[in-house]
Design a protein around this motif. Structure first.
Motif, mmCIF file in Angstrom:
data_model
loop_
_atom_site.group_PDB
_atom_site.id
_atom_site.type_symbol
_atom_site.label_atom_id
_atom_site.label_comp_id
_atom_site.label_asym_id
_atom_site.label_seq_id
_atom_site.Cartn_x
_atom_site.Cartn_y
_atom_site.Cartn_z
ATOM 1 N N GLU A 140 0.838 -1.203 0.000
ATOM 2 C CA GLU A 140 0.000 0.000 0.000
ATOM 3 C C GLU A 140 0.870 1.249 0.000
ATOM 4 O OE1 GLU A 140 -3.213 -0.065 -0.418
ATOM 5 O OE2 GLU A 140 -3.243 -2.269 -0.380
ATOM 6 N N GLN A 141 0.348 2.305 -0.593
ATOM 7 C CA GLN A 141 1.091 3.568 -0.672
ATOM 8 C C GLN A 141 1.327 4.148 0.719
ATOM 9 O OE1 GLN A 141 0.274 7.077 -0.325
ATOM 10 N NE2 GLN A 141 -1.734 6.794 0.591
ATOM 11 N N ASN A 142 2.374 4.951 0.840
ATOM 12 C CA ASN A 142 2.713 5.605 2.101
ATOM 13 C C ASN A 142 2.599 7.118 1.906
ATOM 14 O OD1 ASN A 142 4.025 6.794 4.339
ATOM 15 N ND2 ASN A 142 5.316 4.995 4.621
ATOM 16 N N SER A 143 1.623 7.724 2.521
ATOM 17 C CA SER A 143 1.347 9.149 2.334
ATOM 18 C C SER A 143 2.450 10.056 2.866
ATOM 19 C CB SER A 143 0.015 9.522 2.997
ATOM 20 O OG SER A 143 -1.054 8.823 2.398
ATOM 21 N N ASP A 144 3.357 9.502 3.664
ATOM 22 C CA ASP A 144 4.471 10.297 4.170
ATOM 23 C C ASP A 144 5.610 10.395 3.153
ATOM 24 O OD1 ASP A 144 3.228 10.778 6.624
ATOM 25 O OD2 ASP A 144 3.997 8.900 7.474
ATOM 26 N N PHE A 145 5.528 9.589 2.103
ATOM 27 C CA PHE A 145 6.591 9.556 1.101
ATOM 28 C C PHE A 145 6.265 10.472 -0.066
ATOM 29 C CE2 PHE A 145 8.012 4.934 2.199
ATOM 30 C CZ PHE A 145 8.694 5.427 3.315
ATOM 31 N N ASN A 150 7.663 7.061 -2.848
ATOM 32 C CA ASN A 150 6.546 6.134 -2.708
ATOM 33 C C ASN A 150 6.527 5.100 -3.829
ATOM 34 O OD1 ASN A 150 3.875 5.392 -1.421
ATOM 35 N ND2 ASN A 150 3.202 5.849 -3.497
ATOM 36 N N TRP A 153 8.990 2.495 -2.964
ATOM 37 C CA TRP A 153 8.446 1.765 -1.817
ATOM 38 C C TRP A 153 7.417 0.723 -2.275
ATOM 39 C CZ3 TRP A 153 8.107 0.052 2.969
ATOM 40 C CH2 TRP A 153 6.859 -0.228 3.535
ATOM 41 N N MET A 154 6.497 1.123 -3.150
ATOM 42 C CA MET A 154 5.450 0.200 -3.599
ATOM 43 C C MET A 154 6.005 -0.921 -4.476
ATOM 44 S SD MET A 154 2.117 2.559 -4.437
ATOM 45 C CE MET A 154 3.003 3.499 -5.672
ATOM 46 N N SER A 159 12.067 0.795 2.329
ATOM 47 C CA SER A 159 12.325 2.220 2.154
ATOM 48 C C SER A 159 13.602 2.411 1.337
ATOM 49 C CB SER A 159 12.476 2.907 3.520
ATOM 50 O OG SER A 159 11.265 2.841 4.246
#
Length: 363
Positions: A140-145, A150, A153-154, A159
């Motif tokens: 799942e996507q990371n809104s902090d990236f 991101n 990450w996906m 990271s």
């Protein structure tokens, strides 16, 4: 006057980008690409291309939030991606998923809002189908990236390092826009009929899929992997030149001098020197290969193109070759969208003439 493939024919007036191949100049909306790439993030450069001005702090935050919102795919789009066979290429999955956004509700949005949303969605589409192909769980996507962080990450589920993010982001910023290339032209032709943005972007992705347009970095990667180490550079390249083989990553159909994108990617690799052996190999190989090309092909002025360092960067972040053209498309979504929006304002349908050269005898 007939020009096969419309080469050299001016088809549009644009304020989006300037490509001056004779002088090695690339500008986004009048600004030298070097200034934008060195001083601004992916999000800021994307905003600039779409809106024709750099964002304030508040505007950038709103824009970034819209990109992040686009990362959440509608359930029906997720289902479409998940039901595609693993044998479907990532480019085909992208084309199918983007076209699926052509619903009444989505098309009621302002075209700019659609463009931002789909720019945010495409990395998720790519990562989802890729991981399905590899039989890996969806990340799942990371809104902090950030947009770039991101994406990595996906794809990988870990990271990425700062060096990896910086290298890839430099590439993405440099490939957002490049004039009226084949895929951009396809998008403008489609929207000129008063079609819609998802349809225009689908046309662009279908055009980008062709290996003559979007597939060169994979060939450069094969060259770097054949070289492997500094001591083999001269041996491998001289053998190819003696056989009359093309050295991938050198020469460009448009640029008659150094490709400005290549210069900036080289500088990014130099800044990251010591952080990855593939980036180091690329910078060493360029010097040796350029010297050998001048010796074997004097006067040809064969310089590195953007694909040479793109391949090194992709290899340094362990990105498989099947992701090269999708990643290129992820950046070009911004340029395609900017051109589509500009074409809508022009409101002139493309209708070139054809010259009949077939049989005219009576049957």
């Amino acid at each position: 006057m007939f020009q096969k493939g419309l080469k050299g024919v001016v088809a549009v007036h644009t304020k989006v980008g300037l490509v001056d191949g004779d002088n090695g100049i690339l500008r986004y909306r009048g600004v030298d690409v070097k200034e934008l790439v060195l001083d601004y993030s992916f999000e800021e450069v994307a905003y600039f291309l779409l809106y024709n001005n750099l964002p304030s702090e508040n505007e950038l935050q709103l824009f970034t939030n819209k990109l992040i919102k686009g990362r959440t795919l509608p359930e029906y789009v997720q289902t479409i991606i998940d039901t595609l066979p693993s044998t479907a290429s990532i480019m085909d999955a992208m084309r199918t998923a983007i076209s699926a956004f052509g619903t009444t509700g989505f098309l009621e949005k302002d075209t700019m809002e659609q463009a931002i949303h789909l720019t945010g969605a495409l990395p998720v589409i790519i990562a989802r189908h890729y991981r399905n192909q590899q039989e890996l769980p969806i990340i799942e996507q990371n809104s902090d990236f950030s947009h770039t962080e991101n994406y990595l990450w996906m794809l990988q589920g870990t990271s990425p390092s700062l060096a990896q993010v910086e290298a890839l982001e430099t590439y993405l910023k440099l490939t957002m826009e490049h004039g009226l290339n084949a895929s951009t032209f396809a998008a403008r032709v489609t929207i000129s009929t008063e079609s819609d943005l998802p349809a225009a972007l689908t046309s662009a992705i279908g055009t980008m899929k062709g290996p003559l347009h979007g597939g060169a970095p994979a060939e450069v990667l094969n060259l770097l992997e054949e070289i492997k180490e500094e001591s083999r550079i001269r041996v491998v390249i001289e053998e190819k030149l003696k056989k009359g083989e093309k050295v991938m990553g050198f020469g460009h159909r448009i640029y008659k001098t150094e490709d400005p994108r290549s210069i900036l990617l080289r500088e990014a690799c130099v800044r990251l020197q010591g952080s990855d052996p593939w980036l180091d190999l690329a910078t060493m190989a360029e010097k040796e290969i350029t010297s050998l090309l001048e010796k074997y092909k004097p006067g040809r002025n064969l310089y590195t193109n953007v694909e040479f360092y793109a391949a090194a960067i992709m290899r340094s972040i362990d990105m498989p070759s099947v992701l090269f053209t999708p990643t290129f498309s992820m950046a070009r979504m911004v340029g395609w969208s900017a051109h589509v929006i500009e074409q809508v304002e022009d409101a002139s349908i493309f209708r070139p003439q054809s010259l009949y050269v077939g049989d005219i005898s009576e049957k």
